[in-house]
Structures are given as structure tokens and as C-alpha cells.
Design a protein around this motif. Structure first.
Motif, PDB file in Angstrom:
ATOM      1  N   SER A 270       0.830  -1.208   0.000  1.00 21.28           N
ATOM      2  CA  SER A 270       0.000   0.000   0.000  1.00 21.28           C
ATOM      3  C   SER A 270       0.864   1.258   0.000  1.00 21.28           C
ATOM      4  O   SER A 270       0.590   2.222  -0.727  1.00 21.28           O
ATOM      5  CB  SER A 270      -0.923   0.020   1.222  1.00 21.28           C
ATOM      6  OG  SER A 270      -1.843  -1.035   1.149  1.00 21.28           O
ATOM      7  N   GLU A 271       1.921   1.246   0.816  1.00 19.98           N
ATOM      8  CA  GLU A 271       2.825   2.395   0.845  1.00 19.98           C
ATOM      9  C   GLU A 271       3.515   2.576  -0.504  1.00 19.98           C
ATOM     10  O   GLU A 271       3.688   3.698  -0.992  1.00 19.98           O
ATOM     11  CB  GLU A 271       3.866   2.221   1.944  1.00 19.98           C
ATOM     12  CG  GLU A 271       3.336   2.521   3.330  1.00 19.98           C
ATOM     13  CD  GLU A 271       4.420   2.403   4.393  1.00 19.98           C
ATOM     14  OE1 GLU A 271       5.619   2.620   4.061  1.00 19.98           O
ATOM     15  OE2 GLU A 271       4.053   2.099   5.532  1.00 19.98           O
ATOM     16  N   GLY A 272       3.929   1.494  -1.123  1.00 21.47           N
ATOM     17  CA  GLY A 272       4.571   1.563  -2.437  1.00 21.47           C
ATOM     18  C   GLY A 272       3.618   2.130  -3.486  1.00 21.47           C
ATOM     19  O   GLY A 272       3.998   2.984  -4.279  1.00 21.47           O
ATOM     20  N   LEU A 273       2.376   1.625  -3.467  1.00 20.37           N
ATOM     21  CA  LEU A 273       1.383   2.141  -4.417  1.00 20.37           C
ATOM     22  C   LEU A 273       1.088   3.614  -4.153  1.00 20.37           C
ATOM     23  O   LEU A 273       0.928   4.408  -5.085  1.00 20.37           O
ATOM     24  CB  LEU A 273       0.100   1.317  -4.343  1.00 20.37           C
ATOM     25  CG  LEU A 273       0.198  -0.110  -4.886  1.00 20.37           C
ATOM     26  CD1 LEU A 273      -1.110  -0.869  -4.631  1.00 20.37           C
ATOM     27  CD2 LEU A 273       0.519  -0.091  -6.374  1.00 20.37           C
ATOM     28  N   GLY A 274       1.031   3.978  -2.883  1.00 18.62           N
ATOM     29  CA  GLY A 274       0.804   5.384  -2.520  1.00 18.62           C
ATOM     30  C   GLY A 274       1.932   6.272  -3.019  1.00 18.62           C
ATOM     31  O   GLY A 274       1.699   7.375  -3.532  1.00 18.62           O
ATOM     32  N   ALA A 275       3.173   5.811  -2.881  1.00 22.76           N
ATOM     33  CA  ALA A 275       4.328   6.574  -3.350  1.00 22.76           C
ATOM     34  C   ALA A 275       4.286   6.731  -4.870  1.00 22.76           C
ATOM     35  O   ALA A 275       4.560   7.818  -5.401  1.00 22.76           O
ATOM     36  CB  ALA A 275       5.621   5.890  -2.914  1.00 22.76           C
ATOM     37  N   ILE A 276       3.915   5.654  -5.575  1.00 20.16           N
ATOM     38  CA  ILE A 276       3.800   5.722  -7.039  1.00 20.16           C
ATOM     39  C   ILE A 276       2.705   6.712  -7.425  1.00 20.16           C
ATOM     40  O   ILE A 276       2.876   7.520  -8.352  1.00 20.16           O
ATOM     41  CB  ILE A 276       3.531   4.316  -7.626  1.00 20.16           C
ATOM     42  CG1 ILE A 276       4.785   3.449  -7.476  1.00 20.16           C
ATOM     43  CG2 ILE A 276       3.105   4.407  -9.082  1.00 20.16           C
ATOM     44  CD1 ILE A 276       4.582   1.987  -7.828  1.00 20.16           C
ATOM     45  N   ALA A 277       1.595   6.686  -6.688  1.00 23.13           N
ATOM     46  CA  ALA A 277       0.490   7.616  -6.971  1.00 23.13           C
ATOM     47  C   ALA A 277       0.937   9.062  -6.759  1.00 23.13           C
ATOM     48  O   ALA A 277       0.603   9.952  -7.559  1.00 23.13           O
ATOM     49  CB  ALA A 277      -0.711   7.292  -6.096  1.00 23.13           C
ATOM     50  N   VAL A 278       1.702   9.314  -5.715  1.00 25.91           N
ATOM     51  CA  VAL A 278       2.198  10.673  -5.453  1.00 25.91           C
ATOM     52  C   VAL A 278       3.128  11.111  -6.581  1.00 25.91           C
ATOM     53  O   VAL A 278       3.027  12.230  -7.090  1.00 25.91           O
ATOM     54  CB  VAL A 278       2.893  10.750  -4.069  1.00 25.91           C
ATOM     55  CG1 VAL A 278       3.673  12.050  -3.921  1.00 25.91           C
ATOM     56  CG2 VAL A 278       1.885  10.602  -2.948  1.00 25.91           C
ATOM     57  N   ILE A 279       4.030  10.243  -6.996  1.00 23.50           N
ATOM     58  CA  ILE A 279       4.969  10.568  -8.074  1.00 23.50           C
ATOM     59  C   ILE A 279       4.199  10.854  -9.368  1.00 23.50           C
ATOM     60  O   ILE A 279       4.496  11.819 -10.075  1.00 23.50           O
ATOM     61  CB  ILE A 279       6.005   9.436  -8.264  1.00 23.50           C
ATOM     62  CG1 ILE A 279       6.946   9.404  -7.053  1.00 23.50           C
ATOM     63  CG2 ILE A 279       6.794   9.613  -9.557  1.00 23.50           C
ATOM     64  CD1 ILE A 279       7.850   8.179  -6.999  1.00 23.50           C
ATOM     65  N   MET A 280       3.210  10.018  -9.666  1.00 24.48           N
ATOM     66  CA  MET A 280       2.392  10.224 -10.876  1.00 24.48           C
ATOM     67  C   MET A 280       1.653  11.561 -10.795  1.00 24.48           C
ATOM     68  O   MET A 280       1.564  12.285 -11.794  1.00 24.48           O
ATOM     69  CB  MET A 280       1.407   9.069 -11.059  1.00 24.48           C
ATOM     70  CG  MET A 280       2.080   7.723 -11.302  1.00 24.48           C
ATOM     71  SD  MET A 280       3.014   7.681 -12.833  1.00 24.48           S
ATOM     72  CE  MET A 280       1.683   7.617 -13.988  1.00 24.48           C
ATOM     73  N   SER A 281       1.143  11.912  -9.627  1.00 23.91           N
ATOM     74  CA  SER A 281       0.429  13.180  -9.448  1.00 23.91           C
ATOM     75  C   SER A 281       1.366  14.361  -9.665  1.00 23.91           C
ATOM     76  O   SER A 281       1.008  15.353 -10.317  1.00 23.91           O
ATOM     77  CB  SER A 281      -0.174  13.271  -8.040  1.00 23.91           C
ATOM     78  OG  SER A 281      -1.165  12.300  -7.866  1.00 23.91           O
ATOM     79  N   VAL A 282       2.574  14.272  -9.122  1.00 23.27           N
ATOM     80  CA  VAL A 282       3.552  15.354  -9.286  1.00 23.27           C
ATOM     81  C   VAL A 282       3.928  15.501 -10.757  1.00 23.27           C
ATOM     82  O   VAL A 282       4.013  16.622 -11.279  1.00 23.27           O
ATOM     83  CB  VAL A 282       4.789  15.100  -8.395  1.00 23.27           C
ATOM     84  CG1 VAL A 282       5.929  16.046  -8.750  1.00 23.27           C
ATOM     85  CG2 VAL A 282       4.426  15.216  -6.925  1.00 23.27           C
ATOM     86  N   LEU A 283       4.137  14.383 -11.458  1.00 27.33           N
ATOM     87  CA  LEU A 283       4.459  14.435 -12.878  1.00 27.33           C
ATOM     88  C   LEU A 283       3.304  15.043 -13.682  1.00 27.33           C
ATOM     89  O   LEU A 283       3.525  15.879 -14.576  1.00 27.33           O
ATOM     90  CB  LEU A 283       4.808  13.045 -13.414  1.00 27.33           C
ATOM     91  CG  LEU A 283       6.141  12.465 -12.924  1.00 27.33           C
ATOM     92  CD1 LEU A 283       6.297  11.027 -13.403  1.00 27.33           C
ATOM     93  CD2 LEU A 283       7.305  13.314 -13.399  1.00 27.33           C
TER      94      LEU A 283
END
Length: 170
Positions: A10-23
Motif C-alpha cells: 500500500s505504501e509503495g502504491l501510494g508513493a507511485i500515486a504521489v509521483i504520478m500526481s507530481v508528474l
């Protein structure tokens, strides 16, 4: 699956989601900045066009403008005032363009084109006379910018449709 593994995923997916949002935001901001530059460029071009409209709508003013470009002081006072008001509007438009240049909010292609037009305008002796009489009304930084353009204008041989007695090379 245990709760620790589930939490890590869940933390990994959350981090990926944050990175995608920033991009995504970076792409959106870049697109918005480009659109704002184009809008500023359109606005400046429209303002410059409005300043010039007097010339192409009024044949007498167009003749005065042409005469003033060559010898501003030779005009009678009433005609100098008319030309001065139009040139003031043109220089105010140029000052706005300079402000946008300073803030990086104008399309570079437009800058290149408009700078050539400014230099051609500034190459006329009557315009240079008017500038010397009027520069006190403008911002000091803008005056320095105009001075730099004047140097370049005086070093360039313009083939202009506005120069009297000259044939343009086609």
C-alpha cells in the motif's frame, strides 16, 4: 498475506500515486505556462496593432508620421503633438513588451520579430529626435533597453518601405 506485506504494498502504491500526481502537475503547469505566454504574446500584438491603427485609418496622420520619421522638428507644433501622441502609444506598447521580456512571459519567436520592427522604427532620425525629447517620461530600465536598440538600429542598414526616395530590393 500478512498485514505488514499489505501495508508495504500500500505504501509503495501510494508513493507511485504521489509521483504520478507530481508528474501530471508538472505537465499541466508547463502547458499552462506555454498558453499564458501565447496569450501574453497575442495581447501584446493586439495592443501594438491598436497603437498603429491610427496610422492606417487616417491618411493625413500616415503622411504626418512619414514626414515626422524623417524630420520630427520640421513639423508644425500641432502636427508634432498628433504624431507624439501616437508615438507615445507605440512606445508604451514597447514598454509593456519589455516588461514581459523581463518576466519571461512572452514567446521568444515574437520577440525576435518585434525587435527587428522596433529597431527599424528607431532607425529613423525623426524618431530618434522624438525619443530624446520624450525619454524622461519612461522607466529608466526601459530607457536603457531602448538605448541598446538604438545602437543596434544605427548599425543596421534597413531596407524599408518607409524610407523616402529609396527602392526596395525584392
Amino acid at each position: 498475506m500478512n498485514w505488514e506485506a499489505f501495508g508495504a504494498i500500500s505504501e509503495g502504491l501510494g508513493a507511485i500515486a504521489v509521483i504520478m500526481s507530481v508528474l501530471y502537475l508538472a505537465v499541466q503547469i508547463r502547458a499552462q505556462t506555454k498558453e499564458e505566454r501565447l496569450a501574453a504574446t497575442r495581447d501584446l500584438a493586439a495592443e501594438y496593432r491598436r497603437a498603429m491603427e491610427h496610422m492606417f485609418q487616417d491618411k493625413e496622420l500616415a503622411k504626418l508620421n512619414l514626414a515626422a520619421k524623417h524630420d520630427y522638428k520640421a513639423l508644425i507644433p500641432e502636427d508634432r503633438i498628433r504624431v507624439s501622441l501616437v508615438w507615445s502609444a507605440i512606445f508604451r506598447s514597447m514598454e509593456q513588451q519589455y516588461l514581459h521580456i523581463c518576466h519571461g512571459s512572452i514567446d521568444p519567436l515574437y520577440l525576435s520579430s518585434i525587435d527587428r520592427s522596433k529597431k527599424e522604427f528607431l532607425s529613423f532620425p525623426g524618431v530618434q529626435t522624438w525619443w530624446r525629447l520624450s525619454e524622461h517620461a519612461f522607466d529608466d530600465e526601459f530607457c536603457e533597453h531602448v538605448e541598446a536598440l538604438l545602437v543596434e538600429a544605427n548599425e543596421t542598414d534597413f531596407k524599408s518601405s518607409f524610407k523616402q526616395g529609396e527602392e526596395r530590393d525584392e
